[in-house]
Design a protein around this motif. Structure first.
Motif, PDB file in Angstrom:
ATOM      1  N   PHE A 125       0.879  -1.167   0.000  1.00  0.00           N
ATOM      2  CA  PHE A 125       0.000   0.000   0.000  1.00  0.00           C
ATOM      3  C   PHE A 125       0.915   1.215   0.000  1.00  0.00           C
ATOM      4  O   PHE A 125       1.486   1.578   1.021  1.00  0.00           O
ATOM      5  CB  PHE A 125      -0.899  -0.066   1.237  1.00  0.00           C
ATOM      6  CG  PHE A 125      -1.950   0.994   1.296  1.00  0.00           C
ATOM      7  CD1 PHE A 125      -3.019   0.972   0.418  1.00  0.00           C
ATOM      8  CD2 PHE A 125      -1.876   2.005   2.239  1.00  0.00           C
ATOM      9  CE1 PHE A 125      -4.000   1.953   0.481  1.00  0.00           C
ATOM     10  CE2 PHE A 125      -2.850   2.980   2.315  1.00  0.00           C
ATOM     11  CZ  PHE A 125      -3.913   2.953   1.424  1.00  0.00           C
ATOM     12  N   ARG A 126       1.098   1.856  -1.181  1.00  0.00           N
ATOM     13  CA  ARG A 126       2.166   2.834  -1.334  1.00  0.00           C
ATOM     14  C   ARG A 126       1.705   4.053  -2.134  1.00  0.00           C
ATOM     15  O   ARG A 126       1.046   3.931  -3.154  1.00  0.00           O
ATOM     16  CB  ARG A 126       3.328   2.159  -2.052  1.00  0.00           C
ATOM     17  CG  ARG A 126       4.440   3.065  -2.448  1.00  0.00           C
ATOM     18  CD  ARG A 126       5.632   2.350  -3.053  1.00  0.00           C
ATOM     19  NE  ARG A 126       5.268   1.591  -4.230  1.00  0.00           N
ATOM     20  CZ  ARG A 126       5.898   0.490  -4.613  1.00  0.00           C
ATOM     21  NH1 ARG A 126       6.902   0.003  -3.910  1.00  0.00           N
ATOM     22  NH2 ARG A 126       5.533  -0.137  -5.697  1.00  0.00           N
ATOM     23  N   GLY A 127       2.068   5.245  -1.647  1.00  0.00           N
ATOM     24  CA  GLY A 127       1.873   6.477  -2.395  1.00  0.00           C
ATOM     25  C   GLY A 127       0.429   6.858  -2.647  1.00  0.00           C
ATOM     26  O   GLY A 127       0.128   7.502  -3.639  1.00  0.00           O
ATOM     27  N   ASN A 128      -0.473   6.472  -1.764  1.00  0.00           N
ATOM     28  CA  ASN A 128      -1.895   6.791  -1.913  1.00  0.00           C
ATOM     29  C   ASN A 128      -2.224   8.055  -1.127  1.00  0.00           C
ATOM     30  O   ASN A 128      -1.619   8.336  -0.098  1.00  0.00           O
ATOM     31  CB  ASN A 128      -2.748   5.618  -1.414  1.00  0.00           C
ATOM     32  CG  ASN A 128      -2.481   4.369  -2.214  1.00  0.00           C
ATOM     33  OD1 ASN A 128      -2.906   4.251  -3.351  1.00  0.00           O
ATOM     34  ND2 ASN A 128      -1.746   3.426  -1.633  1.00  0.00           N
ATOM     35  N   THR A 129      -3.214   8.795  -1.609  1.00  0.00           N
ATOM     36  CA  THR A 129      -3.641  10.017  -0.940  1.00  0.00           C
ATOM     37  C   THR A 129      -5.109   9.899  -0.570  1.00  0.00           C
ATOM     38  O   THR A 129      -5.947   9.581  -1.418  1.00  0.00           O
ATOM     39  CB  THR A 129      -3.445  11.237  -1.863  1.00  0.00           C
ATOM     40  OG1 THR A 129      -2.066  11.307  -2.223  1.00  0.00           O
ATOM     41  CG2 THR A 129      -3.854  12.523  -1.156  1.00  0.00           C
ATOM     42  N   MET A 130      -5.413  10.138   0.700  1.00  0.00           N
ATOM     43  CA  MET A 130      -6.776  10.096   1.214  1.00  0.00           C
ATOM     44  C   MET A 130      -7.127  11.481   1.730  1.00  0.00           C
ATOM     45  O   MET A 130      -6.431  12.013   2.596  1.00  0.00           O
ATOM     46  CB  MET A 130      -6.876   9.045   2.315  1.00  0.00           C
ATOM     47  CG  MET A 130      -6.686   7.624   1.765  1.00  0.00           C
ATOM     48  SD  MET A 130      -5.780   6.512   2.843  1.00  0.00           S
ATOM     49  CE  MET A 130      -4.105   7.048   2.643  1.00  0.00           C
TER      50      MET A 130
END
Length: 168
Positions: A125-130
């Motif tokens: 789970f990498r480089g995600n924006t929430m």
């Protein structure tokens, strides 16, 4: 069965179908899923834009994954109708082995990214924006995604729960 912009339901025959769901713009006002992918091996869901416009408190997700093997979910943008809409998910992964979930931007749903059930060792789970959710990241009581080191995930805006992430 609930409505979807794109729906894939395979039979798990053991064959690899090489599904590649890429470059789509999906606008939904009453659909329950932008992309619904179930019991499939090695799908790639990449560079899709999903906009969900609804005021119903109905169970819906931008990308819904169920029973997948070695899925890649990369660089998708999902915008929901607001973090106050119950049972709304940017991305929901249930009982799936997602080898890579990277570079996705989810905003304005109750839950940005949810993992439910065993999602196997090796999920990155990498480089995600929430941005602006009730919960940005939610792992339910039986969720398992493997140990995660800092991979550049970011939580922006406000979170109704006062927590960017929750692990029950």
């Amino acid at each position: 069965y609930q409505s979807s912009g794109i729906s894939i339901l395979d039979t798990w025959s053991g064959a690899i179908a090489n599904y590649n769901i890429s470059g789509n713009y999906i606008y939904t006002t009453s659909g329950h899923r932008g992309i619904d992918c179930r019991t499939t091996s090695k799908p790639i869901i990449n560079d899709n834009k999903i906009f969900m416009y609804t005021t119903n408190n109905a169970d819906f997700a931008g990308i819904d994954l169920l029973g997948l093997i070695d899925a890649e979910v990369r660089c998708n943008r999902i915008v929901g109708p607001g973090s106050n809409i119950l049972k709304s998910f940017g991305i929901r992964s249930n009982q799936s082995s997602s080898r890579l979930m990277q570079c996705n931007h989810v905003s304005l749903t109750e839950t940005g990214v949810a993992f439910k059930g065993t999602n196997t060792i090796g999920t990155t789970f990498r480089g995600n924006t929430m941005t602006d959710h009730f919960y940005g990241l939610d792992l339910n009581s039986n969720a398992f995604i493997d140990r995660q080191r800092f991979h550049g995930n970011t939580w922006n805006g406000t979170f109704g729960s006062s927590f960017g992430a929750r692990n029950l």
